[in-house]
Scaffold this motif. Structure first.
Motif, PDB file in Angstrom:
ATOM      1  N   LEU A 172       1.269  -2.989  -0.899  1.00  0.00           N
ATOM      2  CA  LEU A 172       1.613  -4.127  -1.762  1.00  0.00           C
ATOM      3  C   LEU A 172       2.702  -5.019  -1.155  1.00  0.00           C
ATOM      4  O   LEU A 172       2.527  -6.231  -1.019  1.00  0.00           O
ATOM      5  N   ALA A 173       3.823  -4.398  -0.784  1.00  0.00           N
ATOM      6  CA  ALA A 173       4.934  -5.215  -0.273  1.00  0.00           C
ATOM      7  C   ALA A 173       4.613  -5.855   1.081  1.00  0.00           C
ATOM      8  O   ALA A 173       4.902  -7.032   1.281  1.00  0.00           O
TER       9      ALA A 173
ATOM     10  N   TRP B  92       2.451  -8.879   0.054  1.00  0.00           N
ATOM     11  CA  TRP B  92       3.038  -9.956  -0.747  1.00  0.00           C
ATOM     12  C   TRP B  92       4.389 -10.427  -0.236  1.00  0.00           C
ATOM     13  O   TRP B  92       4.775 -11.566  -0.461  1.00  0.00           O
ATOM     14  N   VAL B  93       5.134  -9.544   0.424  1.00  0.00           N
ATOM     15  CA  VAL B  93       6.459  -9.948   0.883  1.00  0.00           C
ATOM     16  C   VAL B  93       6.400 -10.398   2.347  1.00  0.00           C
ATOM     17  O   VAL B  93       6.941 -11.430   2.702  1.00  0.00           O
TER      18      VAL B  93
ATOM     19  N   LYS C 175       3.557 -11.039   3.925  1.00  0.00           N
ATOM     20  CA  LYS C 175       2.368 -11.889   4.102  1.00  0.00           C
ATOM     21  C   LYS C 175       1.433 -11.362   5.180  1.00  0.00           C
ATOM     22  O   LYS C 175       0.844 -12.135   5.928  1.00  0.00           O
TER      23      LYS C 175
ATOM     24  N   ARG D 118       5.925   4.393   1.457  1.00  0.00           N
ATOM     25  CA  ARG D 118       5.966   3.028   0.935  1.00  0.00           C
ATOM     26  C   ARG D 118       7.142   2.260   1.520  1.00  0.00           C
ATOM     27  O   ARG D 118       7.012   1.090   1.887  1.00  0.00           O
ATOM     28  N   SER D 119       8.290   2.922   1.611  1.00  0.00           N
ATOM     29  CA  SER D 119       9.461   2.266   2.193  1.00  0.00           C
ATOM     30  C   SER D 119       9.260   1.994   3.670  1.00  0.00           C
ATOM     31  O   SER D 119       9.606   0.925   4.163  1.00  0.00           O
TER      32      SER D 119
ATOM     33  N   LEU E 273       7.200   5.307  -8.126  1.00  0.00           N
ATOM     34  CA  LEU E 273       5.935   4.747  -7.648  1.00  0.00           C
ATOM     35  C   LEU E 273       5.357   3.872  -8.748  1.00  0.00           C
ATOM     36  O   LEU E 273       5.684   4.029  -9.925  1.00  0.00           O
ATOM     37  N   PHE E 274       4.478   2.944  -8.360  1.00  0.00           N
ATOM     38  CA  PHE E 274       3.873   2.055  -9.350  1.00  0.00           C
ATOM     39  C   PHE E 274       2.638   2.742  -9.924  1.00  0.00           C
ATOM     40  O   PHE E 274       1.621   2.883  -9.235  1.00  0.00           O
ATOM     41  N   PRO E 275       2.694   3.184 -11.185  1.00  0.00           N
ATOM     42  CA  PRO E 275       1.633   4.059 -11.700  1.00  0.00           C
ATOM     43  C   PRO E 275       0.291   3.361 -11.862  1.00  0.00           C
ATOM     44  O   PRO E 275      -0.734   4.027 -11.939  1.00  0.00           O
ATOM     45  N   HIS E 276       0.286   2.026 -11.919  1.00  0.00           N
ATOM     46  CA  HIS E 276      -0.980   1.321 -12.143  1.00  0.00           C
ATOM     47  C   HIS E 276      -1.705   1.028 -10.839  1.00  0.00           C
ATOM     48  O   HIS E 276      -2.784   0.449 -10.861  1.00  0.00           O
ATOM     49  N   LEU E 277      -1.099   1.402  -9.708  1.00  0.00           N
ATOM     50  CA  LEU E 277      -1.720   1.124  -8.415  1.00  0.00           C
ATOM     51  C   LEU E 277      -2.003   2.438  -7.699  1.00  0.00           C
ATOM     52  O   LEU E 277      -1.283   3.416  -7.868  1.00  0.00           O
TER      53      LEU E 277
ATOM     54  N   MET F 128       7.601  -1.164   5.274  1.00  0.00           N
ATOM     55  CA  MET F 128       8.328  -2.424   5.441  1.00  0.00           C
ATOM     56  C   MET F 128       9.160  -2.406   6.724  1.00  0.00           C
ATOM     57  O   MET F 128       9.955  -3.316   6.960  1.00  0.00           O
TER      58      MET F 128
END
Lengths: 254, 367
Positions: free
Chosen positions: A112-113, A116-117, A119, A161-162, A100-104, A165
């Motif tokens: 996030l994806a 950003w991916v 749109k 998270r997966s 996991l992204f620890p800063h988020l 998408m």
């Protein structure tokens, strides 16, 4: 050429033909042939160093193979970065150490994806994230940071998270190996539900109970080769190869 | 035969026992714990008193604060009259006094923007960042340099003092960080040409002393560029300082990039993110946060290094104080001058250091 976009339901989800890979001089994957149909659930097991993680990491090009071909969802894998990203959009992955992204926050990890991916507008992406967080029963932690969650909770967030998408196939790379024993079940429960909904899954795991209940096929690998593949019932009750018998007796022996 | 133990009464949580409090208990447990500790404490206290008393007497008690000329300094302590008499020059250099409001306005704008960025209560940080990084430099240039909008031009050779120091430091800091990030990414690139250019650039600038860089920028550069390109001396110094510090910054950032586990980039890649998204959204935010101490360390070094521009004839704070020391009216006050310079530098560097510590605490998300 039309095969790049063909997505008829009868095309296999994943096809690997004559796959070979080396780390330097070390031959990790040897002549792998594997076809995964849509909706199939496959468990890959084998001793450590047998190449099982490397095999599934080739499917989304986290590892590069040197010989053979891989076709994912009708798209042949090449070196082309755009092509690889296109394949990755269809392939979800869950890692042993969650990553996991620890800063988020948990919510941002999931949205996030899509933002950003794919749109998607932020609001839509966040609604999507909440939907999947609810599905893995962790929606109430959405605004916490990963570092504040237990291992089992983090792995469930990683699955959500997966899923955000909308992958057509999910790869699980030893998803419960880094968990404390009392947290393994909560993650396996989510994976079982996912399987029951018809997700195509490839799981590298040592959870033989999961393999027995969920898998359509169990694959045993050793020294970079597929030694044996069979439906779970005959695989566990009547293993053909000596190496499979030895492996099963070692992990089921006590 | 083992016997079953079963305990079903839960134990309520109790507060931890209090540690010894009060000044006497604190002194005993921290300064006078055993004979060696006591002797060392007394020695340290004695050294502090012996060292600080004359300093305080010189700098504050016996010092002369008021007056306009050296005649006011007769009490034997520090003569701060020298600083106050020359204060405007130390701040503005040779900037024409009737135009100094432009410098003041720039200072005020800058302070407001920094406050907007730094104070967490204020909203719209993204807008603040854009204003600070894009709008402010343009405004500051027109304010300081002038030459348009009816403002008379002030050529850069009249700039000096603290104002010049701040221009050098702020431009250097703002430009060196992004260049350093790009160089650090380039050094990790899989593309051989990008990688070698980055490595050569970094190793060249890191291997050359800043003084040499400044000399080259001011003396040698004009030999190579065509004469019609008349590059300002200050601009040349700025380019030299920026390139020099960006090489250091690149190495700091590289250290941060290497500290991020590979799994982070893999997870981002598995979600279909391309290189720039993986870097910009996942790797760099974590790496930069981890590198705050190193980055601020480089900023502080850069801030202090700006005083080296005195060797190419730019009058930064240190140079202008030194020049004032040579004034026949004010001979013999070099200690006051250098103490003043050190104090001003210290204020800025200490401020950066404290802010970085605050940022580290604030950005910590429990991992």
């Amino acid at each position: 050429m039309t095969s790049q976009t063909a997505k008829a339901d009868d095309t296999p989800m994943i096809e690997m033909r004559g796959l070979n890979k080396w780390y330097g001089d070390f031959h990790v994957l040897r002549d792998i042939d594997l076809t995964v149909q849509r909706g199939e659930r496959i468990v890959i097991c084998g001793p450590s160093g047998s190449g099982k993680s490397t095999l599934i990491r080739c499917i989304n090009h986290l590892e590069e193979h040197q010989q053979g071909e891989i076709v994912v969802g009708g798209i042949p894998m090449t070196q082309d970065v755009k092509r690889i990203e296109q394949i990755r959009h269809h392939v979800g992955m869950v890692f042993q150490h969650f990553n996991l992204f620890p800063h988020l926050s948990v919510l941002e990890n999931c949205s996030l994806a899509p933002i950003w991916v794919q749109k998607k507008p932020r609001r839509e992406a966040e609604a999507l994230a909440m939907k999947y967080l609810e599905r893995v029963r962790i929606a109430e932690q959405a605004h916490k940071f990963p570092g504040q969650l237990s291992g089992g909770q983090q792995q469930r967030v990683a699955i959500a998270r997966s899923l955000c998408m909308h992958p057509e196939v999910m790869l699980f790379d030893e998803p419960t190996s880094a968990l404390d024993p009392e947290m393994i079940k909560e993650v396996l429960d989510v994976m079982v539900e996912l399987a029951e909904e018809g997700m195509t899954m490839l799981c590298v795991t040592h959870e033989m109970g999961f393999a027995k209940t969920v898998a359509d096929r169990v694959i045993f690998m050793d020294q970079g080769q597929i030694i044996e593949e069979n439906a779970p019932e005959p695989f566990f009750n009547d293993p053909q190869s000596e190496r499979t018998q030895l492996f099963l007796s070692q992990i089921l022996g006590h | 035969m083992s016997k079953l133990t079963l305990n079903t009464t839960p134990v309520d949580a109790r507060p931890a026992p209090k540690r010894g409090v009060g000044p006497i208990a604190w002194l005993r447990s921290n300064l006078f714990q055993g004979p060696i500790n006591s002797v060392l404490s007394l020695l340290a206290i004695w050294a502090l008193i012996a060292g600080l008393t004359p300093l305080i007497q010189w700098a504050i008690i016996n010092a002369d604060w008021l007056g306009t000329s050296r005649e006011a300094c007769n009490s034997g302590g520090a003569c701060w009259v020298f600083i106050s008499a020359r204060f405007e020059q130390f701040i503005y250099g040779f900037y024409p006094s009737e135009l100094r409001w432009r410098v003041n306005l720039t200072f005020v704008l800058f302070a407001l923007l920094i406050g907007w960025l730094a104070l967490p209560r204020l909203p719209a940080k993204k807008l603040a960042a854009v204003v600070t990084l894009v709008v402010f430099p343009v405004v500051a240039f027109y304010l300081l340099h002038g030459g348009s909008f009816g403002m008379p031009a002030v050529p850069t050779h009249r700039w000096g003092g603290l104002m010049l120091t701040l221009v050098l430091a702020v431009v250097g800091i703002v430009a060196a960080l992004p260049i350093g990030v790009v160089l650090a990414l380039g050094r990790q690139s899989k593309m051989p040409i990008v990688k070698s250019i980055s490595v050569v650039f970094i190793e060249f600038w890191r291997g050359v002393p800043l003084i040499t860089v400044l000399f080259m920028a001011s003396v040698m550069l004009p030999l190579f560029v065509p004469t019609e390109v008349d590059m300002d001396k200050l601009v040349r110094a700025l380019i030299g300082i920026t390139l020099f510090q960006s090489a250091y910054m690149a190495e700091v950032v590289r250290g941060g990039l290497q500290a991020i586990p590979r799994g982070q980039e893999e997870a981002a890649a598995a979600l279909g993110m391309g290189y720039w998204k993986r870097m910009g959204l996942i790797v760099l935010p974590q790496a930069l946060k981890m590198m705050i101490p190193g980055i601020v360390n480089t900023f502080i070094a850069l801030f202090k290094d700006t005083s080296l521009v005195l060797i190419i004839g730019l009058f930064d704070l240190l140079a202008i104080v030194q020049a004032a020391l040579a004034d026949a009216d004010w001979l013999g006050f070099s200690i006051e001058g250098y103490v003043f310079v050190a104090f001003v530098f210290w204020i800025f560097c200490f401020g950066m250091s404290r802010y970085s510590q605050y940022l580290e605490r604030k950005l910590h998300t429990g991992h």
